[in-house]
Design a protein around this motif. Sequence first.
Motif, short mmCIF file in Angstrom:
data_model
loop_
_atom_site.label_atom_id
_atom_site.label_comp_id
_atom_site.label_asym_id
_atom_site.label_seq_id
_atom_site.Cartn_x
_atom_site.Cartn_y
_atom_site.Cartn_z
N LEU A 109 105.58 -55.21 46.11
CA LEU A 109 105.21 -56.73 46.35
C LEU A 109 103.75 -56.81 46.09
O LEU A 109 103.59 -57.17 45.99
CB LEU A 109 106.03 -57.12 47.69
N SER A 110 103.35 -55.43 45.87
CA SER A 110 101.87 -55.17 45.48
C SER A 110 100.69 -54.24 44.61
O SER A 110 102.32 -53.37 43.90
CB SER A 110 101.45 -53.98 46.95
N PRO A 111 100.50 -54.75 43.46
CA PRO A 111 99.82 -54.02 42.13
C PRO A 111 98.99 -53.08 42.65
O PRO A 111 98.81 -52.51 41.67
CB PRO A 111 99.23 -55.81 41.84
N PHE A 112 98.68 -52.14 44.03
CA PHE A 112 98.40 -51.30 44.07
C PHE A 112 99.48 -50.63 45.19
O PHE A 112 100.47 -51.11 45.82
CB PHE A 112 97.14 -51.24 44.76
N PRO A 113 99.17 -49.54 45.19
CA PRO A 113 99.42 -48.41 45.99
C PRO A 113 99.06 -48.33 47.30
O PRO A 113 97.52 -48.46 47.64
CB PRO A 113 99.89 -46.91 45.10
N VAL A 114 99.83 -47.95 48.78
CA VAL A 114 99.34 -47.90 50.27
C VAL A 114 98.71 -46.46 50.14
O VAL A 114 99.77 -45.76 49.80
CB VAL A 114 99.76 -48.67 51.02
N GLU A 115 97.51 -46.36 49.94
CA GLU A 115 96.65 -45.30 50.18
C GLU A 115 97.78 -44.48 52.07
O GLU A 115 97.47 -45.46 52.68
CB GLU A 115 95.37 -45.24 50.37
N VAL A 116 98.01 -43.15 52.47
CA VAL A 116 98.47 -42.78 53.74
C VAL A 116 96.74 -41.48 53.81
O VAL A 116 97.73 -40.63 53.29
CB VAL A 116 99.74 -42.24 53.56
N PRO A 117 96.39 -41.49 53.78
CA PRO A 117 95.41 -40.70 54.08
C PRO A 117 95.02 -39.71 55.39
O PRO A 117 95.40 -40.11 56.30
CB PRO A 117 93.82 -41.26 54.44
N LEU A 118 95.66 -38.51 55.66
CA LEU A 118 95.26 -37.24 56.36
C LEU A 118 94.53 -36.72 56.28
O LEU A 118 94.03 -35.82 55.57
CB LEU A 118 96.60 -37.06 56.06
N LYS A 119 94.01 -36.06 57.43
CA LYS A 119 93.04 -35.30 57.92
C LYS A 119 92.76 -34.03 59.15
O LYS A 119 93.60 -34.45 59.68
CB LYS A 119 92.14 -35.35 57.26
N GLY A 120 92.49 -33.26 58.82
CA GLY A 120 92.77 -31.65 59.65
C GLY A 120 91.77 -30.79 59.89
O GLY A 120 91.12 -31.00 58.98
N ASN A 121 91.37 -30.32 60.66
CA ASN A 121 91.14 -28.89 61.17
C ASN A 121 91.45 -27.53 60.67
O ASN A 121 91.49 -26.93 62.20
CB ASN A 121 89.36 -28.92 61.76
N VAL A 122 91.70 -26.89 59.55
CA VAL A 122 92.08 -26.03 60.30
C VAL A 122 91.28 -24.54 60.94
O VAL A 122 90.67 -24.37 60.23
CB VAL A 122 93.21 -25.25 58.93
N VAL A 123 91.82 -24.02 61.57
CA VAL A 123 91.37 -23.10 62.41
C VAL A 123 92.42 -22.04 62.64
O VAL A 123 93.96 -22.34 62.75
CB VAL A 123 91.02 -23.77 63.76
N THR A 124 92.16 -20.65 62.69
CA THR A 124 92.60 -19.79 63.69
C THR A 124 93.04 -19.85 64.50
O THR A 124 91.73 -19.92 64.97
CB THR A 124 91.93 -17.97 62.60
N PRO A 125 94.07 -18.62 65.46
CA PRO A 125 94.04 -19.21 66.80
C PRO A 125 92.89 -18.55 67.10
O PRO A 125 92.89 -18.80 68.46
CB PRO A 125 95.61 -18.79 66.85
N SER A 126 92.43 -17.74 67.06
CA SER A 126 91.30 -16.61 67.26
C SER A 126 90.01 -17.27 67.29
O SER A 126 88.88 -16.33 67.61
CB SER A 126 90.83 -15.52 67.34
N SER A 127 89.45 -18.96 66.90
CA SER A 127 88.84 -19.12 66.54
C SER A 127 87.63 -19.44 68.00
O SER A 127 88.10 -19.22 69.43
CB SER A 127 88.16 -20.57 66.51
N PRO A 128 86.30 -18.41 68.32
CA PRO A 128 85.94 -18.22 69.28
C PRO A 128 85.40 -19.36 69.33
O PRO A 128 84.65 -19.62 70.69
CB PRO A 128 84.57 -17.44 68.64
N ASN A 129 85.11 -20.79 69.08
CA ASN A 129 84.18 -21.68 69.38
C ASN A 129 85.50 -22.96 69.60
O ASN A 129 85.43 -23.93 70.54
CB ASN A 129 83.76 -22.70 69.09
#
Length: 244
Positions: A109-129
């Motif tokens: 139904l659409s001439p253009f694809p529907v974008e699904v943007p995902l984001k996140g901040n990958v951190v180590t479990p021992s991050s001091p902050n």
Amino acid sequence: MRLTIGLVLILVGLAVPTVAADSGFRVDNTEFDFGLLPPNATVVHRVWLQGGERDTARVTEIKTGCGCLTSTAAETIILPGDSMGVVLYWQTRGSLGPQEVSAYLYVELSPFPVEVPLKGNVVTPSSPNASLVWTPTVLVLARNQEASTRQVVQMVNKRGSELKVSLIETGPGISVVLPETIDPGTPATGYVSRSSDGPPPPFESSFTMELAGNQEAPFRVTIPVVCGDFSFRPVFTTTENSAK
């Protein structure tokens, strides 16, 4: 301590405008922020396809710009008035820091694809902050585990004030129980179990929670959940970069 229960159903965000204005078909819950998440793990997000009033919609293809983002969905037909969810699986692999990936849904139904943007901040479990420390980083459910058996997630608030907890999204196959608040410096417990109507093992899932203090800006944490043996997955070397 009061508890808030999250079912397999997802708390859907604001609706995205329709793909084709005259068809009524739309894709909801497209943009999503996982917040903090660990490396070498899989997190999931579900977008909802909502059928229009008259026309049948056909999703012909789902493409991603990275092999780390996949979906099990094949060509999909959405009848008028129906809806269904499409689950996306994002493997964080070995990168550290802010990450962004996108999936593209191609709809007739659409001439253009529907974008699904995902984001996140990958951190180590021992991050001091870190404002929140949680263990385990990835929660493992036994393949033969009964739906009534719960696994424990321990969380410690590293901020100086109380954190209010909201369950933002729960992936397929699991049920989640979280505390409503976490006092500063005091351990709190969450519980995860298999849902009775979820997929059979093995499967990968995750849940995303948002934590808000009195003065500080809210932040999100996503905890991956594995049911079954996924030890065949390679462990990637952690690097500082951003995937686009």
